[in-house]
Design an enzyme around this catalytic site. Structure first.
Site, mmCIF file in Angstrom:
data_model
loop_
_atom_site.group_PDB
_atom_site.id
_atom_site.type_symbol
_atom_site.label_atom_id
_atom_site.label_comp_id
_atom_site.label_asym_id
_atom_site.label_seq_id
_atom_site.Cartn_x
_atom_site.Cartn_y
_atom_site.Cartn_z
ATOM 1 N N SER A 150 -15.389 -25.355 18.520
ATOM 2 C CA SER A 150 -14.677 -24.561 20.449
ATOM 3 C C SER A 150 -12.897 -24.854 19.249
ATOM 4 C CB SER A 150 -15.098 -25.096 20.992
ATOM 5 O OG SER A 150 -13.738 -24.692 22.358
ATOM 6 N N TYR A 203 -17.058 -32.512 26.081
ATOM 7 C CA TYR A 203 -17.407 -31.567 25.414
ATOM 8 C C TYR A 203 -16.465 -31.342 25.191
ATOM 9 C CZ TYR A 203 -17.442 -26.784 24.718
ATOM 10 O OH TYR A 203 -17.248 -25.074 23.744
#
Length: 276
Positions: A143, A156
Site C-alpha cells: 500500500s 494497517y
C-alpha cells in the site's frame, strides 16, 4: 516481454472482490488456470463459472478463512491431494481498521495482523518451493501506507510496511531464480476496502479503479527486469517518494492530519466502561 503464465496455475487470495477479481480476469485472459481463495463461496463460484466460460481454463474454488492460523498448510495439502501445483501466488487478501489505536477492538486488530502479515508469510513460505519450479510470479499487495507512519490506521500502515520490506527482501533473494517477485502499492482504490474500514477518512487523494491498479502491476510484471516495488498512479508515486524529504516526526504529523487527525482521549475524557 510479457510474463508467460499460459497453462500454469495461479493462486489468488481475497479473490471474491476488488483487486482479487481483477487479477483473476487478467491471468485467465492470459491462459492461466486459477485457484481462487476467499471466505465467500458463492462469489467465488460465480466468478469461477464466468472465467471457465469466457476463457476455457480450469478454476479451483477453495473457500477458506484466510485469517485462521495454519491456513497455508491446509490449502497446500488440499491442492497436493488434487494434484495441483501452484506456480504463481497473488497475496491480495487483507483489511484495514481506522481510529485511535486505544479504542480499537483487540480481537479485530489481532485478526488484521494475522491476515495482513502472518498469513501472507505462511502462504509465501509454504508455496515458495513450488513457485521456484517454474517462471511464475509472487505478487504481494502492499500500500502507499507502507511508506510512512499512519496515525489513525496504525496497525494497517505498519502491517503494509512489513509487506513492502518483506517482499523487497525476497525480490533480492530470488534474483536469477526465474521467479518474479513484486510488491504492488495501491493508493485509495474503489473496492470494498473502505466498507470494511468503516470510514472514508482513510481515502487520501483521488481513488483509482481496480483495473488501473492491476494495469500497473502487469506493466511491471511484463518488464524484462521487474522492479521490486511498483506504486500505482503518478500522484501516489510522488507522495511515496516525498517521505524521503521529511523527518519521521513531520511525516507522522502530516500523514495523521490527512487521515482525519485521529487523537487518543485522556483517561479523564474517555467514556466509562464499568458495569451499571
Amino acid at each position: 516481454m510479457a510474463i508467460d503464465v499460459a497453462g500454469t496455475t495461479v493462486l489468488i487470495t481475497g479473490a471474491s472482490a476488488g483487486l482479487g477479481v481483477e487479477f483473476a480476469h487478467r491471468f485467465a485472459a492470459r491462459g492461466a488456470n486459477l485457484v481462487l481463495v476467499a471466505r465467500r463461496a458463492d462469489r467465488l463460484e460465480a466468478l469461477a463459472t464466468e472465467l471457465r466460460v469466457d476463457h476455457g481454463i480450469t478454476v479451483t474454488v477453495l473457500p477458506a478463512d484466510l485469517a485462521a492460523p495454519g491456513v497455508g498448510a491446509t490449502l497446500h495439502r488440499e491442492l497436493t491431494g488434487r494434484d495441483i501445483t501452484v506456480t504463481s501466488l497473488i497475496n491480495n487478501a487483507g483489511f484495514g481498521t481506522h481510529g485511535a489505536f486505544v479504542d480499537e477492538d483487540l480481537e479485530r486488530v489481532t485478526s488484521e495482523i494475522q491476515l495482513n502479515i502472518a498469513t501472507l508469510v505462511e502462504l509465501t513460505h509454504t508455496f515458495l518451493p513450488d513457485l521456484l519450479t517454474g517462471r511464475g510470479a509472487l505478487v504481494n499487495i502492499a500500500s502507499t501506507a507502507s511508506f510512512q507512519p499512519t496515525p489513525g490506521m496504525a496497525v494497517y500502515g505498519a502491517s503494509k510496511a512489513f509487506v513492502l520490506n518483506f517482499t523487497e527482501a525476497l525480490w533480492a533473494e530470488a534474483r536469477g531464480s526465474g521467479l518474479t517477485v513484486l510488491a504492488v502499492c495501491p493508493g485509495p482504490t474503489r473496492t470494498e476496502f473502505f466498507d470494511v474500514v468503516g470510514s472514508e477518512d482513510a481515502a487520501v487523494g483521488r481513488m483509482q479503479t481496480a483495473t488501473q491498479v492491476v494495469d500497473t502491476a502487469f506493466r511491471a510484471l511484463d518488464r524484462r527486469n521487474a522492479p521490486p516495488t511498483v506504486v500505482s498512479g503518478l500522484p501516489n508515486w510522488v507522495s511515496s517518494i516525498s517521505t524521503r524529504f521529511a523527518t519521521r516526526r513531520l511525516g507522522a504529523l502530516i500523514s495523521g492530519r490527512l487521515l482525519g487527525d485521529v487523537r487518543m482521549k485522556s483517561a479523564a475524557n474517555r467514556p466509562s466502561t464499568s458495569a451499571v
